[in-house]
Each structure stands twice: as structure tokens, then as C-alpha cells.
Enzyme design. Structure first.
Site, short mmCIF file in Angstrom:
data_model
loop_
_atom_site.label_atom_id
_atom_site.label_comp_id
_atom_site.label_asym_id
_atom_site.label_seq_id
_atom_site.Cartn_x
_atom_site.Cartn_y
_atom_site.Cartn_z
N GLY A 1 0.84 -1.20 0.00
CA GLY A 1 0.00 0.00 0.00
C GLY A 1 0.87 1.25 0.00
O GLY A 1 1.92 1.27 0.63
N ARG B 1 0.04 -15.04 -9.47
CA ARG B 1 -1.26 -15.51 -9.97
C ARG B 1 -1.39 -15.33 -11.47
O ARG B 1 -1.13 -14.25 -12.00
CB ARG B 1 -2.38 -14.73 -9.27
N ASP C 1 5.79 -4.97 5.53
CA ASP C 1 6.18 -6.32 5.92
C ASP C 1 6.09 -7.32 4.75
O ASP C 1 7.00 -8.12 4.56
CB ASP C 1 5.27 -6.79 7.09
N THR D 1 4.99 2.07 6.05
CA THR D 1 3.56 1.81 6.29
C THR D 1 3.00 2.98 7.09
O THR D 1 3.64 3.46 8.02
CB THR D 1 3.28 0.51 7.05
N ASP E 1 0.66 2.62 9.00
CA ASP E 1 0.18 2.04 10.27
C ASP E 1 1.25 2.08 11.37
O ASP E 1 0.92 1.87 12.54
CB ASP E 1 -0.26 0.59 10.05
N ASP F 1 3.48 -0.04 12.23
CA ASP F 1 3.44 -1.26 13.05
C ASP F 1 4.60 -2.22 12.79
O ASP F 1 4.50 -3.42 13.03
CB ASP F 1 2.09 -1.98 12.86
N ARG G 1 -4.89 -2.01 10.65
CA ARG G 1 -5.42 -3.37 10.52
C ARG G 1 -5.01 -4.24 11.69
O ARG G 1 -5.79 -4.99 12.23
CB ARG G 1 -4.93 -3.97 9.21
#
Ligand code: F6P
Length: 379
Positions: free
Chosen positions: A39, A110, A144, A166, A168, A170, A212
Site C-alpha cells: 500500500g 497468480r 512487511d 507503512t 500504520d 506497526d 489493521r
């Protein structure tokens, strides 16, 4: 041959860049690649700019921009050289000029063949294409997930250096990640705006913020924005406790309450059973409306927190990380990631940094300070 694969230490390594040390720089770096994965976060362009500038101005290397994370190396023709001109003016820009993805993983790529979804390991192609493009090393900027891929590519022979990212905040390997400060400003500004309308209409206002796995944005923006209730993944809460708190505030004349919720909160059983998979903010808002019989409004801030111009703090941290990553390459410190420890730039082994979340300590000073000023955690 992979260089820099000497015995790895667990301790962070002080970031040094003396002229004495520069004398020992490996001479066999001529060209580096750079990519952004996962992200996006405000400050990515500042890292790219700093890395390109220092690679060219300090070391006279060529820099190649890899588009859309490691996916860009599946189609090498999409990569292109980044010159000083290419990075001019990007410092205040949010997002990433290289593009990013949080879906691609060359070890589990994928594809759909004849309508059937299959997953293939194309990491060998990715490494071969980086060499075809002349890259002696790659700087991977990501969270991560991206650093886990970087570690696997390093183990497979790629000369790779990581830069953590990030909003976040974290990642346990680094005190702070760039992007967090900007997200915090955005979230605090949103709470400030909610405040005035909540007070005017005597409402309970729920605002859902990102986070999250960890509640850093909700906790810090909640404190900075003067929230009354803060709900984070690290602290279990109950609906009744929130409603009791709303009543308690009314008891001393406060007819509005602001509830800040991290998107990753663990729902209590009474809300879990109502969940139909929507946003937790809406669910908690409905729960308060039904239980406390109050008028409730919900705002989900979402990806607004990931956008916008990076704050001065994030621009500076991102610049320091970009320069330090280039210096790690110059010193052949592959398999390492730059980080911030005690406000100093250091590095850690990527292997030691991944899969280690930094979560809020429910007994920590920040939570205790919030409790001391009457903030409820719904517990
Ligand atoms: O960068 C982390 C994060 O901001 C999380 O808090 C959030 O859940 C996630 O990104 C959303 O990412 P995307 O919508 O891009 O998959």
C-alpha cells in the site's frame, strides 16, 4: 556472486558514512534498481528522490525505476532509467511515481490459464530480468509483505536493501515509518472537523481510522483530536461500556461523544453476531444507536489517510532512509533494511525485521496518559 552475505548480526548496526568508510566501498556497483511495493504511503516519492539523487551525485551510479513493485521485473521493458530530471519536483507529492501493488508476489504469482487460476514461482525470472537490465542491486521500499519478498529474493541471490514503509507504523524494527505522521495529521484534522458538528447536533460521532493490526493511528489521532472513546485492536471493549460512558458524559452536561475506532478492532460477541461484514465503524455506530438510543453518525476515513502531501517530518525521514539505503548498497550490506532507532538511522537484517509487529502496549505510557485525562477504551 552475492556480496555482503557475511555472518548476519541481530543487533542494529549504527549508520556510518565517514570518508574513512567510503574508502572501502565495493567498486562493482554501477547500476541499481528501485521499486515501491504494498500500500502506498506519503513519503515514497521523497525516498525515491533521495535515493536517485545520492546514487547519482554521490556515487555516479545509474538508477532504474521498476514499476509496480516486483511485478515490474516480470516485464523488464517497462522499467526505465530515473534521472535527476525525473525526480525533480516529486518531494511534496503523495503516492509513488513508480506505482505499486499489494497483490504481486513473484514466489506465488497468480495467472489465469484457460480460465483456471494458477500460482507459479517466477522469482527466477525476476532475478534474471534485474540482471538483464544491468542492476547490481535493488532497493525495495515496502512494508512487511514487500520486505518478506525482498528477504526471499536476497536468499535466492539478489543484492537487495530494504526501506520500511507503512502508515500504520506497526513494524517493530523501526521506531517510526514515514507516512505515519502525515496520516496522523489527516486523521486528527478529520476528528477536529467531526468535533464541531458533533457538539452542534448533540450526537455520538464514530470515526473509523486505518490500522489493521495495530491501533497507533487511532490512539495518537484520538489523543491529538480530543476523542472521548478510543477503540483499538490491542484492548478488548464492550458495547455496554461505551454506552455507559456516553451517559456518564451527559451526566455532566456533555451531550456529544466522539468515538475513534481502528479498523482492526476485535469485535465483542454482542457485535460479532450482528456483523454482516461491513465496516466496523458502522457496526459499532449501529450498536450504540440501538443500545444507548442516541443519534449516531459514522464516518469512515479510509484511503484519505494514505494520500496527500507528506508532512515535513515524513519528508525528512524518507530522505534520510533513501540516502541510507544507497549507502548500504555502496557498503555491500545486502539483506539489510534501514531503520530508525533512538532517532538515529541504523540498519537491521531484513530477516530479523519481518513478521514482527509493533503493537500498542495496553499498559504503556501513551494509553495510561489517555486514561488519566478521562479517555475511555471501552473496557
Ligand atoms: O497500509 C496499511 C493499510 O493502510 C491498512 O491499514 C489498511 O487495511 C490497508 O492498508 C488497506 O490497503 P488496500 O486497500 O490498499 O488493500
Amino acid at each position: 556472486m552475492r556480496v555482503g552475505s557475511e555472518k548476519q548480526t541481530i543487533q542494529p548496526i549504527p549508520y556510518q558514512n565517514s570518508s574513512y568508510e567510503l574508502a572501502f566501498i565495493m567498486p562493482d556497483i554501477h547500476c541499481i534498481g528501485i521499486c515501491t511495493g504494498g500500500g502506498d504511503a506519503p513519503g515514497l516519492n521523497a525516498v525515491i528522490r533521495a535515493a536517485v539523487k545520492s546514487a547519482i551525485l554521490k556515487y555516479n551510479w545509474k538508477v532504474i525505476g521498476i514499476p509496480d513493485g516486483f511485478d515490474g521485473l516480470i516485464w523488464p521493458e517497462k522499467s526505465h532509467e530515473l534521472t535527476l530530471k525525473d525526480v525533480s519536483g516529486i518531494l511534496p507529492r503523495g503516492g509513488t511515481i513508480l506505482g505499486t501493488t499489494n497483490r504481486g508476489n513473484p514466489f506465488h504469482y497468480r495467472t489465469v490459464e484457460n480460465g483456471v487460476e494458477t500460482f507459479r514461482d517466477i522469482s527466477g525470472d525476476v532475478i534474471a530480468n534485474s540482471r538483464k537490465l544491468g542492476m547490481d542491486a535493488v532497493i525495495s521500499i515496502g512494508g512487511d509483505g514487500s520486505q518478506t519478498i525482498a528477504q526471499e529474493l536476497f536468499q535466492k541471490g539478489m543484492n537487495i536493501v530494504g526501506v520500511p514503509k507503512t502508515i500504520d507504523n506497526d513494524l517493530s524494527a523501526t521506531e517510526i515509518t514515514f507516512g505515519f505522521d502525515t496520516a496522523l495529521h489527516t486523521a486528527t484534522d478529520a476528528i477536529d472537523k467531526i468535533h464541531t458538528t458533533a457538539e452542534s447536533h448533540h450526537r455520538v460521532m464514530v470515526i473509523e481510522l486505518m490500522g489493521r493490526e495495530a491501533g497507533w493511528i487511532a490512539l495518537e489521532a484520538g489523543i491529538a483530536g480530543g476523542a472521548h472513546v478510543i477503540l483499538i485492536p490491542e484492548i478488548p471493549f464492550s458495547l455496554q461500556k461505551i454506552c455507559d460512558y456516553v451517559h456518564e458524559r451527559e451526566g455532566y452536561g456533555k451531550r456529544f461523544t466522539i468515538v475513534v475506532v481502528a479498523e482492526g478492532v476485535n469485535l465483542p460477541p454482542e457485535l460479532k453476531q450482528l456483523s454482516r461484514g461491513g465496516s466496523v465503524g458502522n457496526l459499532i455506530g449501529d450498536g450504540i444507536a440501538l443500545t444507548a438510543r442516541r443519534e449516531v453518525r459514522v464516518s469512515v476515513l479510509g484511503h484519505i489517510q494514505r494520500g496527500g502531501s507528506p508532512s515535513p517530518f515524513d519528508r525528512i525521514l524518507a530522505t534520510r532512509f533513501g540516502v541510507a539505503a544507497v549507502d548500504l548498497v555502496a557498503r555491500s550490506k545486502f539483506g539489510k533494511m534501514v531503520c530508525l532507532r533512538n532517532a538515529r538511522i541504523e540498519s537491521v537484517n531484513i530477516a530479523d525485521a519481518i513478521h514482527k509487529l509493533k503493537t500498542v502496549d495496553p499498559q504503556g505510557e501513551l494509553v495510561q496518559s489517555a486514561r488519566a485525562i478521562g479517555i475511555s477504551f471501552g473496557d
